[in-house]
Design a protein around this motif. Sequence first.
Motif, PDB file in Angstrom:
ATOM      1  N   ALA A   1       4.431 -14.118 -15.548  1.00 48.87           N
ATOM      2  CA  ALA A   1       2.926 -13.556 -15.027  1.00 48.87           C
ATOM      3  C   ALA A   1       3.179 -12.018 -15.392  1.00 48.87           C
ATOM      4  CB  ALA A   1       2.825 -13.680 -13.627  1.00 48.87           C
ATOM      5  N   THR A   2       4.258 -11.535 -15.220  1.00 49.08           N
ATOM      6  CA  THR A   2       4.473 -10.090 -15.404  1.00 49.08           C
ATOM      7  C   THR A   2       4.213  -9.737 -16.725  1.00 49.08           C
ATOM      8  OG1 THR A   2       6.156 -10.060 -13.638  1.00 49.08           O
ATOM      9  CG2 THR A   2       5.897  -8.162 -14.981  1.00 49.08           C
ATOM     10  N   LEU A   3       4.868 -10.596 -17.820  1.00 47.24           N
ATOM     11  CA  LEU A   3       4.725 -10.291 -19.091  1.00 47.24           C
ATOM     12  C   LEU A   3       3.122 -10.425 -19.666  1.00 47.24           C
ATOM     13  CD1 LEU A   3       7.202 -12.447 -21.093  1.00 47.24           C
ATOM     14  CD2 LEU A   3       6.936 -10.049 -21.187  1.00 47.24           C
ATOM     15  N   ALA A   4       2.440 -11.376 -19.019  1.00 45.50           N
ATOM     16  CA  ALA A   4       1.106 -11.450 -19.228  1.00 45.50           C
ATOM     17  C   ALA A   4       0.066 -10.499 -18.783  1.00 45.50           C
ATOM     18  CB  ALA A   4       0.563 -12.935 -18.785  1.00 45.50           C
ATOM     19  N   ALA A   5       0.516  -9.931 -17.480  1.00 39.85           N
ATOM     20  CA  ALA A   5      -0.635  -9.123 -16.938  1.00 39.85           C
ATOM     21  C   ALA A   5      -0.059  -7.383 -17.156  1.00 39.85           C
ATOM     22  CB  ALA A   5      -0.419  -9.130 -15.387  1.00 39.85           C
ATOM     23  N   ALA A   6       1.149  -7.074 -17.675  1.00 40.93           N
ATOM     24  CA  ALA A   6       1.565  -5.697 -17.632  1.00 40.93           C
ATOM     25  C   ALA A   6       1.100  -4.802 -18.878  1.00 40.93           C
ATOM     26  CB  ALA A   6       2.942  -5.637 -17.463  1.00 40.93           C
ATOM     27  N   PRO A   7       0.637  -3.855 -18.322  1.00 41.77           N
ATOM     28  CA  PRO A   7       0.027  -2.894 -19.619  1.00 41.77           C
ATOM     29  C   PRO A   7       1.077  -2.075 -19.978  1.00 41.77           C
ATOM     30  CG  PRO A   7      -0.692  -2.000 -17.472  1.00 41.77           C
ATOM     31  CD  PRO A   7       0.111  -3.202 -17.171  1.00 41.77           C
ATOM     32  N   PHE A   8       2.583  -2.161 -19.584  1.00 45.72           N
ATOM     33  CA  PHE A   8       3.606  -1.455 -19.967  1.00 45.72           C
ATOM     34  C   PHE A   8       4.747  -2.333 -20.501  1.00 45.72           C
ATOM     35  CE2 PHE A   8       2.514  -1.392 -15.453  1.00 45.72           C
ATOM     36  CZ  PHE A   8       3.753  -2.385 -15.243  1.00 45.72           C
ATOM     37  N   PRO A   9       5.728  -1.932 -21.261  1.00 42.05           N
ATOM     38  CA  PRO A   9       6.765  -2.883 -21.568  1.00 42.05           C
ATOM     39  C   PRO A   9       7.593  -3.572 -20.360  1.00 42.05           C
ATOM     40  CG  PRO A   9       6.966  -0.833 -22.674  1.00 42.05           C
ATOM     41  CD  PRO A   9       5.957  -0.632 -21.649  1.00 42.05           C
ATOM     42  N   VAL A  10       7.875  -4.636 -20.538  1.00 42.49           N
ATOM     43  CA  VAL A  10       8.607  -5.498 -19.393  1.00 42.49           C
ATOM     44  C   VAL A  10       9.942  -6.092 -19.893  1.00 42.49           C
ATOM     45  CG1 VAL A  10       8.424  -7.587 -18.248  1.00 42.49           C
ATOM     46  CG2 VAL A  10       6.411  -6.439 -18.612  1.00 42.49           C
ATOM     47  N   ALA A  11      10.989  -5.771 -19.019  1.00 38.58           N
ATOM     48  CA  ALA A  11      12.210  -6.382 -19.254  1.00 38.58           C
ATOM     49  C   ALA A  11      12.490  -7.361 -18.325  1.00 38.58           C
ATOM     50  CB  ALA A  11      13.413  -5.287 -19.261  1.00 38.58           C
ATOM     51  N   TYR A  12      13.501  -8.303 -18.826  1.00 38.81           N
ATOM     52  CA  TYR A  12      14.059  -9.543 -17.997  1.00 38.81           C
ATOM     53  C   TYR A  12      15.389  -9.393 -17.528  1.00 38.81           C
ATOM     54  CZ  TYR A  12      15.625 -14.087 -16.224  1.00 38.81           C
ATOM     55  OH  TYR A  12      16.042 -14.985 -15.300  1.00 38.81           O
ATOM     56  N   ASN A  13      15.730  -9.663 -16.421  1.00 37.60           N
ATOM     57  CA  ASN A  13      16.974  -9.474 -15.867  1.00 37.60           C
ATOM     58  C   ASN A  13      17.474 -10.683 -14.859  1.00 37.60           C
ATOM     59  OD1 ASN A  13      18.497  -8.087 -13.066  1.00 37.60           O
ATOM     60  ND2 ASN A  13      19.724  -8.518 -15.014  1.00 37.60           N
ATOM     61  N   GLY A  14      18.511 -11.491 -15.076  1.00 38.30           N
ATOM     62  CA  GLY A  14      19.175 -12.453 -14.229  1.00 38.30           C
ATOM     63  C   GLY A  14      19.838 -13.745 -14.790  1.00 38.30           C
TER      64      GLY A  14
ATOM     65  N   ASP B   1       0.815  -1.313  -0.023  1.00 40.24           N
ATOM     66  CA  ASP B   1      -0.132  -0.168   0.099  1.00 40.24           C
ATOM     67  C   ASP B   1       0.934   1.235   0.071  1.00 40.24           C
ATOM     68  OD1 ASP B   1      -2.299  -1.446   0.003  1.00 40.24           O
ATOM     69  OD2 ASP B   1      -2.624  -1.363   2.252  1.00 40.24           O
ATOM     70  N   ALA B   2       1.969   1.097   1.092  1.00 38.66           N
ATOM     71  CA  ALA B   2       2.788   2.299   1.013  1.00 38.66           C
ATOM     72  C   ALA B   2       3.424   2.604  -0.551  1.00 38.66           C
ATOM     73  CB  ALA B   2       3.871   2.364   2.196  1.00 38.66           C
ATOM     74  N   LEU B   3       3.842   1.371  -1.053  1.00 36.69           N
ATOM     75  CA  LEU B   3       4.693   1.394  -2.236  1.00 36.69           C
ATOM     76  C   LEU B   3       3.646   2.066  -3.386  1.00 36.69           C
ATOM     77  CD1 LEU B   3       6.903   0.276  -4.020  1.00 36.69           C
ATOM     78  CD2 LEU B   3       5.430  -1.901  -4.619  1.00 36.69           C
ATOM     79  N   GLU B   4       2.358   1.743  -3.387  1.00 36.40           N
ATOM     80  CA  GLU B   4       1.390   2.360  -4.271  1.00 36.40           C
ATOM     81  C   GLU B   4       1.494   3.919  -4.111  1.00 36.40           C
ATOM     82  OE1 GLU B   4      -2.058   0.457  -4.928  1.00 36.40           O
ATOM     83  OE2 GLU B   4      -3.000   1.683  -6.354  1.00 36.40           O
ATOM     84  N   ALA B   5       1.250   4.310  -2.769  1.00 33.99           N
ATOM     85  CA  ALA B   5       1.177   5.636  -2.741  1.00 33.99           C
ATOM     86  C   ALA B   5       2.297   6.610  -3.252  1.00 33.99           C
ATOM     87  CB  ALA B   5       0.898   5.898  -1.260  1.00 33.99           C
TER      88      ALA B   5
ATOM     89  N   ALA C   1       0.105  -6.396  -8.821  1.00 30.01           N
ATOM     90  CA  ALA C   1      -1.168  -5.700  -8.989  1.00 30.01           C
ATOM     91  C   ALA C   1      -0.765  -4.075  -8.843  1.00 30.01           C
ATOM     92  CB  ALA C   1      -1.953  -6.351  -8.094  1.00 30.01           C
ATOM     93  N   VAL C   2       0.082  -3.668  -7.983  1.00 29.06           N
ATOM     94  CA  VAL C   2       0.295  -2.198  -7.750  1.00 29.06           C
ATOM     95  C   VAL C   2       0.687  -1.779  -9.121  1.00 29.06           C
ATOM     96  CG1 VAL C   2       1.830  -0.739  -6.320  1.00 29.06           C
ATOM     97  CG2 VAL C   2       0.605  -2.496  -5.281  1.00 29.06           C
ATOM     98  N   TYR C   3       1.897  -2.377  -9.459  1.00 27.11           N
ATOM     99  CA  TYR C   3       2.433  -1.990 -10.673  1.00 27.11           C
ATOM    100  C   TYR C   3       1.698  -1.758 -11.927  1.00 27.11           C
ATOM    101  CZ  TYR C   3       7.022  -3.202  -8.354  1.00 27.11           C
ATOM    102  OH  TYR C   3       8.067  -3.232  -7.649  1.00 27.11           O
ATOM    103  N   CYS C   4       0.688  -2.794 -11.968  1.00 25.40           N
ATOM    104  CA  CYS C   4      -0.277  -2.745 -12.991  1.00 25.40           C
ATOM    105  C   CYS C   4      -1.337  -1.634 -13.022  1.00 25.40           C
ATOM    106  CB  CYS C   4      -1.004  -4.190 -13.260  1.00 25.40           C
ATOM    107  SG  CYS C   4       0.057  -5.512 -13.671  1.00 25.40           S
ATOM    108  N   ARG C   5      -1.275  -0.895 -11.744  1.00 22.63           N
ATOM    109  CA  ARG C   5      -2.259  -0.069 -11.806  1.00 22.63           C
ATOM    110  C   ARG C   5      -1.651   1.320 -11.998  1.00 22.63           C
ATOM    111  NH1 ARG C   5      -4.404  -3.321  -7.328  1.00 22.63           N
ATOM    112  NH2 ARG C   5      -3.396  -2.178  -5.596  1.00 22.63           N
TER     113      ARG C   5
ATOM    114  N   GLY D   1       5.634 -15.282  -3.109  1.00 24.83           N
ATOM    115  CA  GLY D   1       4.190 -15.170  -2.971  1.00 24.83           C
ATOM    116  C   GLY D   1       3.694 -13.737  -2.658  1.00 24.83           C
ATOM    117  N   GLU D   2       4.742 -13.104  -2.140  1.00 26.02           N
ATOM    118  CA  GLU D   2       4.559 -11.647  -2.052  1.00 26.02           C
ATOM    119  C   GLU D   2       4.152 -10.855  -3.492  1.00 26.02           C
ATOM    120  OE1 GLU D   2       7.992 -10.059   0.084  1.00 26.02           O
ATOM    121  OE2 GLU D   2       7.854 -11.879   1.344  1.00 26.02           O
ATOM    122  N   TYR D   3       4.611 -11.559  -4.224  1.00 22.12           N
ATOM    123  CA  TYR D   3       4.665 -10.625  -5.722  1.00 22.12           C
ATOM    124  C   TYR D   3       3.356 -10.382  -6.503  1.00 22.12           C
ATOM    125  CZ  TYR D   3       6.471  -9.121 -10.361  1.00 22.12           C
ATOM    126  OH  TYR D   3       6.847  -8.312 -11.682  1.00 22.12           O
TER     127      TYR D   3
END
Length: 317
Positions: free
Chosen positions: A182-195, A114-118, A150-154, A143-145
């Motif tokens: 899951a990020t690639l499938a959900a995100a309304p913005f471009p996504v990058a992979y690292n690792g 919640d604080a992250l979103e604000a 969901a925050v990022y996607c808003r 599991g936290e992700y």
Amino acid sequence: MIYSLAPMEGITGYVFRRVHAECFGALDRYYTPFLPPPRVGSTFGGKNFKEIDPANNEGLNVVPQLLTKNADEFVWAAQLLAEMGYTEVNLNLGCPSGTVVAKGRGSGLLRDPDALEAFLRDICERSPLPVSVKTRLGLEDDGEYARILAVYCRLPLAELIVHPRVQKDRYQGSPRWEPYGATLAAAPFPVAYNGDVFDTADRDGLLAAFPATRHVMLGRGLLANPALARMMAGGPPATREELERFHDALFHAYEEVVGGNAVFRMKEWWFYAKCAFADPLAVHRAVRKVRRAGEYEDAVRTIFSGMELAEEARFHG
Ligand SMILES: Cc1cc2nc3c(=O)[nH]c(=O)nc-3n(C[C@H](O)[C@H](O)[C@H](O)COP(=O)(O)O)c2cc1C
């Protein structure tokens, strides 16, 4: 495909970026190692200014990265960066360091979605530059992700770079690919992979699993194999002569900028670069104890004149 160089504090600063681009060609994009924003009303000073000084980054597509939990300072720094001509600013939500996390910065900001979103909503609204984020999956458990994603996607992020580990993993264990998918499938913005993309086979495996991948950020793999991005484009591996020329240019550039500390900087680089040799331990031993520039140069000549290259330069921790 976009290939970018990962931000790596103490290693992929402007000296490395410039010398690497001169010797092996520029990557599509570079991220600065994290910078603390200056206090509101002040400017970037000292080595932080050098890192983003346009004169030190000429010809390269550079995105400055900020590490902060202070929205006013983020927006102020973004304003300064906009005035310098930058077109995007990146927020570090991945740093796993204990002291950074304890202060609620880096991946510490992931603790309270919640604080992250604000915080993110505030900086996205007020920043004069588009905001991208480099994130981990959480602190303890992936599991936290779901809530974090969901925050990022808003939010209207410019891009989300996912390093799919949690803080507790540091850089150990395998990256967790499912949350990236899951990020690639959900995100309304471009996504990058690292690792852990350390060679072309790693990249091919990632693309086979996630064909929608459009941006891969390279870190330790490119330090161990400076020709990695070239090879990703179908080019040849680095020759011994290229490696030696790159080494010499990097060492001399560091000498100009940090004088006697250049040896120390190069020893950090050798931690990764030793993987280009068939016997990395022998390389490590050759440079481990040297302190002075003269001794260092002798050790390096021994390495380049006598030691065999690895069949494939690939990072192994
Ligand atoms: C020594 C070191 C310094 C790093 N500094 C930063 C940094 O300043 N900002 C950041 O977002 N990530 C930082 N990282 C993380 C890398 O950007 C990257 O996410 C990590 O190395 C995983 O990618 P790789 O497997 O391709 O190396 C650092 C990693 C290392 C090993």
